[in-house]
Design a protein around this motif. Structure first.
Motif, PDB file in Angstrom:
ATOM      1  N   LYS A   1       0.827  -1.037  -0.041  1.00  0.00           N
ATOM      2  CA  LYS A   1       0.391   0.218   0.068  1.00  0.00           C
ATOM      3  C   LYS A   1       0.953   1.078  -0.410  1.00  0.00           C
ATOM      4  O   LYS A   1       0.614   1.994   0.804  1.00  0.00           O
ATOM      5  CB  LYS A   1      -1.286   0.335   1.144  1.00  0.00           C
ATOM      6  CG  LYS A   1      -1.879  -1.297   1.112  1.00  0.00           C
ATOM      7  CD  LYS A   1      -2.425  -1.110   2.537  1.00  0.00           C
ATOM      8  CE  LYS A   1      -3.523  -2.063   2.611  1.00  0.00           C
ATOM      9  NZ  LYS A   1      -4.554  -2.137   3.260  1.00  0.00           N
ATOM     10  N   THR A   2       1.822   1.264  -1.234  1.00  0.00           N
ATOM     11  CA  THR A   2       2.809   2.337  -0.541  1.00  0.00           C
ATOM     12  C   THR A   2       3.458   2.842  -2.677  1.00  0.00           C
ATOM     13  O   THR A   2       2.468   2.033  -3.105  1.00  0.00           O
ATOM     14  CB  THR A   2       4.458   1.894  -0.315  1.00  0.00           C
ATOM     15  OG1 THR A   2       3.957   1.323   1.400  1.00  0.00           O
ATOM     16  CG2 THR A   2       4.982   2.751   0.107  1.00  0.00           C
ATOM     17  N   VAL A   3       3.334   4.478  -2.286  1.00  0.00           N
ATOM     18  CA  VAL A   3       3.227   4.825  -3.958  1.00  0.00           C
ATOM     19  C   VAL A   3       5.255   5.153  -3.629  1.00  0.00           C
ATOM     20  O   VAL A   3       4.935   5.865  -2.308  1.00  0.00           O
ATOM     21  CB  VAL A   3       2.241   5.485  -4.007  1.00  0.00           C
ATOM     22  CG1 VAL A   3       2.401   6.581  -3.278  1.00  0.00           C
ATOM     23  CG2 VAL A   3       2.930   6.059  -5.631  1.00  0.00           C
ATOM     24  N   TYR A   4       5.404   5.883  -4.670  1.00  0.00           N
ATOM     25  CA  TYR A   4       6.964   6.198  -3.561  1.00  0.00           C
ATOM     26  C   TYR A   4       7.308   7.190  -5.600  1.00  0.00           C
ATOM     27  O   TYR A   4       6.944   6.644  -6.708  1.00  0.00           O
ATOM     28  CB  TYR A   4       8.460   4.679  -4.697  1.00  0.00           C
ATOM     29  CG  TYR A   4       8.491   3.766  -3.756  1.00  0.00           C
ATOM     30  CD1 TYR A   4       7.777   2.336  -4.288  1.00  0.00           C
ATOM     31  CD2 TYR A   4       8.591   3.642  -1.733  1.00  0.00           C
ATOM     32  CE1 TYR A   4       7.253   1.358  -3.060  1.00  0.00           C
ATOM     33  CE2 TYR A   4       8.494   2.151  -1.649  1.00  0.00           C
ATOM     34  CZ  TYR A   4       7.609   1.821  -1.632  1.00  0.00           C
ATOM     35  OH  TYR A   4       7.650   0.311  -0.838  1.00  0.00           O
ATOM     36  N   LEU A   5       8.346   7.954  -5.371  1.00  0.00           N
ATOM     37  CA  LEU A   5       9.017   9.123  -5.829  1.00  0.00           C
ATOM     38  C   LEU A   5      10.497   9.302  -6.111  1.00  0.00           C
ATOM     39  O   LEU A   5      10.237   9.417  -4.753  1.00  0.00           O
ATOM     40  CB  LEU A   5       8.378  10.200  -5.737  1.00  0.00           C
ATOM     41  CG  LEU A   5       8.401  11.428  -6.669  1.00  0.00           C
ATOM     42  CD1 LEU A   5       7.735  11.036  -8.402  1.00  0.00           C
ATOM     43  CD2 LEU A   5       7.748  12.802  -6.383  1.00  0.00           C
ATOM     44  N   GLN A   6      10.752   8.527  -6.941  1.00  0.00           N
ATOM     45  CA  GLN A   6      12.601   7.770  -6.774  1.00  0.00           C
ATOM     46  C   GLN A   6      12.506   9.472  -7.010  1.00  0.00           C
ATOM     47  O   GLN A   6      12.408  10.169  -8.462  1.00  0.00           O
ATOM     48  CB  GLN A   6      13.234   7.735  -7.410  1.00  0.00           C
ATOM     49  CG  GLN A   6      14.753   6.925  -8.243  1.00  0.00           C
ATOM     50  CD  GLN A   6      15.324   7.081  -6.536  1.00  0.00           C
ATOM     51  OE1 GLN A   6      14.331   6.342  -5.090  1.00  0.00           O
ATOM     52  NE2 GLN A   6      16.439   7.764  -6.661  1.00  0.00           N
ATOM     53  N   MET A   7      13.597  10.399  -6.962  1.00  0.00           N
ATOM     54  CA  MET A   7      13.751  11.637  -6.904  1.00  0.00           C
ATOM     55  C   MET A   7      15.387  12.220  -7.251  1.00  0.00           C
ATOM     56  O   MET A   7      16.022  11.505  -6.628  1.00  0.00           O
ATOM     57  CB  MET A   7      13.240  13.396  -5.990  1.00  0.00           C
ATOM     58  CG  MET A   7      12.040  13.080  -6.478  1.00  0.00           C
ATOM     59  SD  MET A   7      11.746  14.568  -5.633  1.00  0.00           S
ATOM     60  CE  MET A   7      12.475  14.221  -3.279  1.00  0.00           C
ATOM     61  N   ASN A   8      15.752  11.875  -8.505  1.00  0.00           N
ATOM     62  CA  ASN A   8      17.589  11.851  -8.760  1.00  0.00           C
ATOM     63  C   ASN A   8      17.963  13.728  -9.775  1.00  0.00           C
ATOM     64  O   ASN A   8      17.123  14.698 -10.060  1.00  0.00           O
ATOM     65  CB  ASN A   8      17.852  10.873  -9.865  1.00  0.00           C
ATOM     66  CG  ASN A   8      17.491   9.788  -9.694  1.00  0.00           C
ATOM     67  OD1 ASN A   8      17.772   8.804  -8.904  1.00  0.00           O
ATOM     68  ND2 ASN A   8      16.316   8.799 -10.747  1.00  0.00           N
ATOM     69  N   SER A   9      19.003  13.790  -9.833  1.00  0.00           N
ATOM     70  CA  SER A   9      19.952  15.090 -10.564  1.00  0.00           C
ATOM     71  C   SER A   9      18.792  15.806  -9.822  1.00  0.00           C
ATOM     72  O   SER A   9      18.105  17.277 -10.729  1.00  0.00           O
ATOM     73  CB  SER A   9      19.575  14.863 -12.373  1.00  0.00           C
ATOM     74  OG  SER A   9      20.066  13.572 -12.170  1.00  0.00           O
TER      75      SER A   9
END
Length: 121
Positions: free
Chosen positions: A77-85
């Motif tokens: 039940k998890t949403v992710y946001l991988q933020m690079n640069s």
């Protein structure tokens, strides 16, 4: 009633990375599209990315395309946001949002409380 709790924010130097998480309570997460929004000081909240209920259809704001990745794990039940640069202009409070329905329509049924991201130059 759905509750969304974000985590993973912090202070990072320009060019660095952060991975935000948003965990939901309740039983509607796996049937709902999810999104990330952000709000910089003195500015309106803006759309960042959304993902449909099965995690296949995704859309990004032009300002983050190619740098951010949205994903989800329905079992957790998890949403992710991988933020690079990351850039200083990515600074703001990041909110997750749950949609009414499995494909994003913008009809938000719940907001998280937000997590702060600060990118130093």
């Amino acid at each position: 009633q759905v509750q969304l709790v974000e985590s993973g924010g912090g202070l990072v130097q320009a060019g660095g990375s952060l991975n935000l998480s948003c965990t939901a309570s309740g039983r509607t997460f796996s049937n709902s599209a999810m999104a990330w929004y952000r709000q910089a000081p003195g500015k309106e909240r803006e759309f960042v990315a959304h993902v449909n209920w099965v995690g296949i259809r995704k859309r990004y704001a032009d300002s983050v395309k190619g740098r951010f990745i949205i994903s989800r794990d329905n079992a957790k039940k998890t949403v992710y946001l991988q933020m690079n640069s990351l850039k200083p202009e990515d600074t703001g409070t990041y909110y997750c949002a749950q949609n009414y329905g499995g494909d994003w329509s913008g009809q938000v049924s719940a907001w998280g409380q937000g997590t702060q991201v600060t990118v130093s130059s």
